[in-house]
Design a protein around this motif. Sequence first.
Motif, PDB file in Angstrom:
ATOM      1  N   ALA A   1      18.154   6.294  13.538  1.00 30.00           N
ATOM      2  CA  ALA A   1      19.480   6.230  12.942  1.00 30.00           C
ATOM      3  C   ALA A   1      19.524   7.000  11.631  1.00 30.00           C
ATOM      4  O   ALA A   1      20.454   7.776  11.362  1.00 30.00           O
ATOM      5  N   ALA A   2      18.481   6.810  10.805  1.00 31.20           N
ATOM      6  CA  ALA A   2      18.404   7.541   9.542  1.00 31.20           C
ATOM      7  C   ALA A   2      18.224   9.028   9.782  1.00 31.20           C
ATOM      8  O   ALA A   2      18.827   9.864   9.098  1.00 31.20           O
ATOM      9  N   LEU A   3      17.430   9.380  10.780  1.00 33.18           N
ATOM     10  CA  LEU A   3      17.158  10.787  11.082  1.00 33.18           C
ATOM     11  C   LEU A   3      18.412  11.501  11.591  1.00 33.18           C
ATOM     12  O   LEU A   3      18.707  12.638  11.201  1.00 33.18           O
ATOM     13  N   LEU A   4      19.187  10.803  12.444  1.00 29.77           N
ATOM     14  CA  LEU A   4      20.384  11.414  13.040  1.00 29.77           C
ATOM     15  C   LEU A   4      21.603  11.296  12.130  1.00 29.77           C
ATOM     16  O   LEU A   4      22.631  11.926  12.398  1.00 29.77           O
ATOM     17  N   GLY A   5      21.487  10.484  11.102  1.00 24.65           N
ATOM     18  CA  GLY A   5      22.596  10.339  10.161  1.00 24.65           C
ATOM     19  C   GLY A   5      23.804   9.628  10.754  1.00 24.65           C
ATOM     20  O   GLY A   5      24.943   9.958  10.425  1.00 24.65           O
ATOM     21  N   THR A   6      23.578   8.674  11.629  1.00 28.39           N
ATOM     22  CA  THR A   6      24.678   7.925  12.246  1.00 28.39           C
ATOM     23  C   THR A   6      24.189   6.533  12.607  1.00 28.39           C
ATOM     24  O   THR A   6      22.992   6.284  12.711  1.00 28.39           O
ATOM     25  N   GLU A   7      25.129   5.614  12.780  1.00 32.87           N
ATOM     26  CA  GLU A   7      24.761   4.268  13.203  1.00 32.87           C
ATOM     27  C   GLU A   7      24.478   4.274  14.697  1.00 32.87           C
ATOM     28  O   GLU A   7      25.116   4.992  15.472  1.00 32.87           O
ATOM     29  N   LEU A   8      23.532   3.431  15.087  1.00 37.14           N
ATOM     30  CA  LEU A   8      23.170   3.289  16.496  1.00 37.14           C
ATOM     31  C   LEU A   8      23.376   1.833  16.896  1.00 37.14           C
ATOM     32  O   LEU A   8      22.696   0.938  16.385  1.00 37.14           O
ATOM     33  N   GLU A   9      24.297   1.627  17.812  1.00 34.60           N
ATOM     34  CA  GLU A   9      24.622   0.269  18.260  1.00 34.60           C
ATOM     35  C   GLU A   9      23.837  -0.058  19.528  1.00 34.60           C
ATOM     36  O   GLU A   9      23.849   0.697  20.495  1.00 34.60           O
ATOM     37  N   SER A  10      23.171  -1.203  19.524  1.00 31.14           N
ATOM     38  CA  SER A  10      22.378  -1.609  20.687  1.00 31.14           C
ATOM     39  C   SER A  10      23.293  -2.106  21.792  1.00 31.14           C
ATOM     40  O   SER A  10      24.140  -2.984  21.586  1.00 31.14           O
ATOM     41  N   LYS A  11      23.105  -1.542  22.978  1.00 30.07           N
ATOM     42  CA  LYS A  11      23.890  -1.945  24.150  1.00 30.07           C
ATOM     43  C   LYS A  11      23.039  -2.697  25.163  1.00 30.07           C
ATOM     44  O   LYS A  11      23.516  -3.031  26.252  1.00 30.07           O
ATOM     45  N   GLY A  12      21.816  -2.964  24.834  1.00 30.26           N
ATOM     46  CA  GLY A  12      20.932  -3.687  25.741  1.00 30.26           C
ATOM     47  C   GLY A  12      19.482  -3.409  25.423  1.00 30.26           C
ATOM     48  O   GLY A  12      19.139  -2.304  24.988  1.00 30.26           O
ATOM     49  N   THR A  13      18.633  -4.419  25.601  1.00 33.26           N
ATOM     50  CA  THR A  13      17.206  -4.296  25.320  1.00 33.26           C
ATOM     51  C   THR A  13      16.406  -4.735  26.533  1.00 33.26           C
ATOM     52  O   THR A  13      16.764  -5.720  27.198  1.00 33.26           O
TER      53      THR A  13
END
Length: 1007
Positions: A324-336
């Motif tokens: 997320a820090a590397l891509l500069g955007t938030e990453l929302e979890s949709k499943g684990t």
Amino acid sequence: MLLCRISALSRATARWGAAALRPPTLSLSRHRRCQSVASSPQGRYRDSVLLPRTDFPMKLTGQKLLDRELEIQRICGFAELYSWQRERKAKKEFCLHDGPPYANGDPHVGHALNKILKDIRNRFEMLRGRQVHYVPGWDCHGLPIELKALGESGPSGLSPLQIRQKARQFAEGAIARQRAAFQRWGVMSDWDKCYYTFDGAYEAAQLKVFQEMHSKGLVYQDFKPVFWSPSSRTALAEAELEYNPEHVSKAIYATFPLDTLPAKLASEAEDLKGVSVLVWTTQPWTIPANQAVCYMPNAQYSVLKRADSGQLLLVATERAAGLAALLGTELESKGTFTGSELEGGICKHPTIPGKEVPLLPANHVTMGKGTGLVHTAPAHGMEDYSVASHFKLSVECIMDEDGRFTELAGPELANLYAMDEGTEKVISMLKSCGALVREEQCVHSYPYDWRTKRPVMIRPSQQWFINTASLKDKAKEVLQKVQVMPESARGGLLAMLDRRTYWCISRQRSWGVPIPCLLPQRQWRGTHQQEKGSDCWWELPLESLLPPEVLKKSKAGPVEDYVRGEDVLDIWFDSGASWAAVLEEGMQEEDSDEPESHLSWLRTSLLKSRVTESEPRADLYVEGKDQIGGWFQSSLLTSVAVRNKAPYKSLVVHGFVVSEKGEKMSKSLGNVVDPQVVINGGTDPTTPAYGADTLRWWVAESNVFSEVQIGPMALQSARDSISKLRNTLRFLLGNLQGFDPRTQAVDPKEMHYIDQYMLHLLRKYSMKAEFDAGRAIRVLQAFINGDLSSFYFSIIKDRLYCEPEDSVGRRSCQTVLEEVLDGLTRSIAPILPHLAEEVYLHAPGHEESETLFRSGWIKCSSVWRRPGLEEAVEGACAIRDSFLASIPGKNAAQYDLTVAIEPGLLFELMESLQVEPTSTCSQLTELMMSARTTLTGSLPRDLPTDALLSSGKFLINLEGGMIREDSAYTIAVVPTCAAHCPRCRRYTSDTPDCLCPRCQSVLSGAA
């Protein structure tokens, strides 16, 4: 028992009183005699003093130094010494097996460190009476020699035999230069009997080892990934790699669309529609060779939705925050999910339409960096190949021997250099199809070809391999019985065994030992090779290599169906088999009725030969730390494979030579130190001629287990140390002028106690002198600076210079000085052979034709250790220290000293040094270096008001602790009333300018 006991201490004590502190009354007649002597010229006194005299030079510099070292080598038989000691009878042998330096250039300072370190040990063992086995060798095959021999023009259509001829000539020239340098450094060997890996006899022994390993199923041919050097166009072993920690790669994050969902995730298909697997790699050029994406079965994985684009990415849960820090955007979890739930998933290849890429479990997946999902190209990765072998994946090589893409990579990539423009093209293709998520520069450690200094690749190739995995456990077992110095290096050896599952031993060059493989059935045979050597593999017609009787016996097809293999053996196999070719009582040829000829290179007699279990091991291998993964390993693996034991009993692993700033030496930095310039001097005034012994001292003094620094400061320090040592030896020689220990030596029992004590210290020193050169130098310097210069020499000079020439006291001293000179000279001989032999030429007590190295080690005697001696002298030294501490900065010779000790052991010991109550010439006075010493049971009451008082204790421990006494003493120090003697310069004269009684006696006796 004590040296001396007094039965009537009370009577002796009664004789001593305050009068002892006052000088005796001088009679008129005595006063007149003094006046007469005092009127004599000063020159008369100077001539009567026995000052040191020797023609041993105080120092040698410049051309005189160089000429003297060469003269010493000649007249002392350096060239014949090794052969001499091999012919003498000895109870034990010491074998140091020489790791062969590479014959591809001039001698360098790394050679000096290694060869001198070995020579110091060899000379030490020889002096101690062992028969040394040391055969120098050279590693003569391989790519670096071939490239240098061919020069910039390259092969230019030359045949293999022509290339080999040029390479041999080049290697022979390098060997000649290196050998001359090693001889100049004083390295002891028979330089006419060295070993060379291009010798036919050596190659024969090497191929015997190969045959033994092949017969045991340890050698096989396979198509698998190996380290490949496009710059050398050959396969490399791991030992031929050097890792560049500053290598820069273009790393990418790329997506593989998930086309078929894993069965366990199919129920959530709506939520996961359009998900892509995200991979990270520092080798984008391998993407076209991808066959799978690997996951860790026990790890957690998440489907993450990008807030900026809505893209769904499958990555390891542990890597989500970093991405997320590397891509500069938030990453929302949709499943684990767990990794095992990804089984059965299939992706689309991003750049190859229609190609399916399965998701597969693998244990080599890590979470330290990347995405937790590993792009897998079996043809171009070691772990990747293991996955392919397990899951039966295709192993397609898309790169040729020059590092260019082949047609298999596709028309857009064909003929592009994979690691240059090919990488750029692959990244462009990923970007065009929307699979490129991020591109970045990555600085990381990467393997380079150690010769060309260019990056290597991993690519599959048909090669010969040794199954080292099957040897690992036995190798570890035998390695535990090997002494390793430093012990920390053992971990590197074991780690290398764990890391290496196979060893690629074939190379695609001309200059080396050919693997005698005849295709297609690869019939091979071993070798005598005594006459023609391995050139016959290219010279002989195929009919000679595969005669009719062999074809008939093997039921093979006609000779026309075969071609000869073109691979040569890895040079690490070359040198690793040296134990079989060089160690004494090595591989024995079986008798054969067949006449010797170059055809014996392929005769069946070899097949009957076997390496026997009786072959010896070397006592020692000594090489640099780079050989942990090189010669140490290849020697171990080949020996374990053939003999089930290590080829060495102990290993010494030294560091590399660096500049005084700690920098690796390089021509670009201008910090290269040439050992020839060190010895002979350079054109620059800052590079004087130091000679070979200074170079040897630098090696000995260095901490060789770490990085070894060299430069002007280190060399100057070494020269200064030798200069101080030389002056000490010159002092000893000067004071032995006219003394012959064979006829004039004094029996130890008749010596002064300080002389006996010095022999005791010499014996202790000789027991500490050992093969550890660094420790030997520290012990040497401590002995010279402490026991000799600061102690013994300062005490004995008066007796040595001013006593009658033939007096027992002076001869006693000279006897000790000769023993000290002999002991010092022998102890420094392994390190400084030129200086040692030069001293021996001037030393008394042996025939002129005799040399030090042919006369053995330090000759000390257990007689020198007498009970009570050590306690007597050291007790006196304790009193001496108290005396000197009471007059800091003053001349001890200007004071009278009274020592008061209550009756007991310490008193009896001191009485052994001074029988009379007061004396100016007793052994106790000599030790105190005072004008006069009085020994008494208690201090007199009428001490002068200017007397300095101090006290102390000395613990006496005799007969293993059976006799212990903590004895107290008190001293009184007053300025002497005696006058300065113009001859001996002691304050023992009755009146000024009058000779003291001792000097008057000496002069009257001389007259």
